[in-house]
Design an enzyme around this catalytic site. Structure first.
Site, short mmCIF file in Angstrom:
data_model
loop_
_atom_site.label_atom_id
_atom_site.label_comp_id
_atom_site.label_asym_id
_atom_site.label_seq_id
_atom_site.Cartn_x
_atom_site.Cartn_y
_atom_site.Cartn_z
N TYR A 157 -2.81 -1.39 9.93
CA TYR A 157 -2.71 -1.62 8.59
C TYR A 157 -1.50 -1.09 8.01
CZ TYR A 157 -3.82 -1.02 3.70
OH TYR A 157 -3.90 -1.44 2.41
N SER A 184 0.92 -0.99 -0.07
CA SER A 184 -0.01 -0.09 0.24
C SER A 184 0.90 1.22 -0.04
CB SER A 184 -0.85 0.06 1.28
OG SER A 184 -1.52 1.20 1.38
#
Length: 247
Positions: free
Chosen positions: A149, A137
């Site tokens: 995350y 990401s």
């Protein structure tokens, strides 16, 4: 006669129930690969893609998936780790629970690393010049108000580099792809709209945007000299300012 980019390849793709994982699996199949996909619940075979159920949050989840995939495929020459728990915007730096942290890191980082490592060993033992791709990401380097995350994706990036150095001498290429804002990944509407307003290309990404670049990286026609690299596919979002911190 033009051949497909991935003719004869045998691929395992995690996180295939939808979103980026599903898009990548379909794109690999369209380019000639035989594909086994996995998710926490096995879907019926679709588009010529076989499915296996695997709970990658559990310690034995990745082992069972690898065993099942090898039984169905015989060998693996392509591996894409796209599985990731759905993110909740309430899980901010000051509120995220240990359970939520553990589930995120177990699926993204622990299972991703050990699957990639064991598949790399499998490739090396069989002299397969395979390719491994971890879906990370932009938030592996930019905060996202979701520390579990972002930290797991940052860890995946370094795990990718470690594996890439060890496996490259055997002709095995390990890389990562870093999507930008792709709806369906846990964004709430206000945050997604705010992000889209900052994207130079003026729109959110789609699973197919990510999948087409994944195919290129995994192919030997376009990606044969790409090793240990993270390719950002974000419409220019990484050039923009970011959303403010939230407690």
């Amino acid at each position: 006669m033009n051949t497909k980019l991935l003719d004869g390849e045998r691929a395992l793709v995690t996180g295939c129930a939808g979103g980026i994982g599903r898009g990548v699996a379909r794109a690999l199949k369209a380019e000639g690969a035989t594909v086994v996909g996995s998710d926490i619940v096995a879907s019926p075979a679709q588009d010529g893609i076989d499915f296996l159920a695997a709970d990658l949050a559990k310690a034995d989840g990745w082992r069972g998936l690898l065993d099942g995939a090898l039984r169905r495929l015989g060998s693996i020459s392509l591996f894409v780790h796209a599985a990731s728990p759905r993110r909740q915007e309430i899980d901010t730096p000051l509120t995220v629970s240990e359970e939520t942290w553990d589930a995120m890191t177990a699926i993204n980082l622990r299972s991703g690393f050990f699957l990639a490592r064991e598949i790399g060993r499998h490739m090396r033992e069989r002299a397969i010049k395979g390719r491994i791709l971890l879906v990370t990401s932009l938030h592996s380097g930019v905060p996202r108000n979701l520390p579990h995350y972002s930290a797991s994706k940052a860890g995946m990036t370094m795990a990718m580099k470690e594996l890439a150095r060890v496996l490259a001498p055997d002709g095995i290429r390990v890389n990562a792809i870093a999507p930008g804002a792709v709806p369906g990944g846990g964004f709430v509407a206000d945050d997604l709209n705010e992000l889209v307003a900052q994207i130079p290309l003026g729109r959110a990404g789609t699973p197919d945007d990510i999948a087409q670049v994944a195919v290129a990286i995994l192919s030997e026609r376009f990606g044969r000299y790409v090793v240990g690299t993270t390719v950002e596919v974000d419409g220019g979002l990484g050039l923009a300012s970011w959303i403010p911190a939230r407690a």
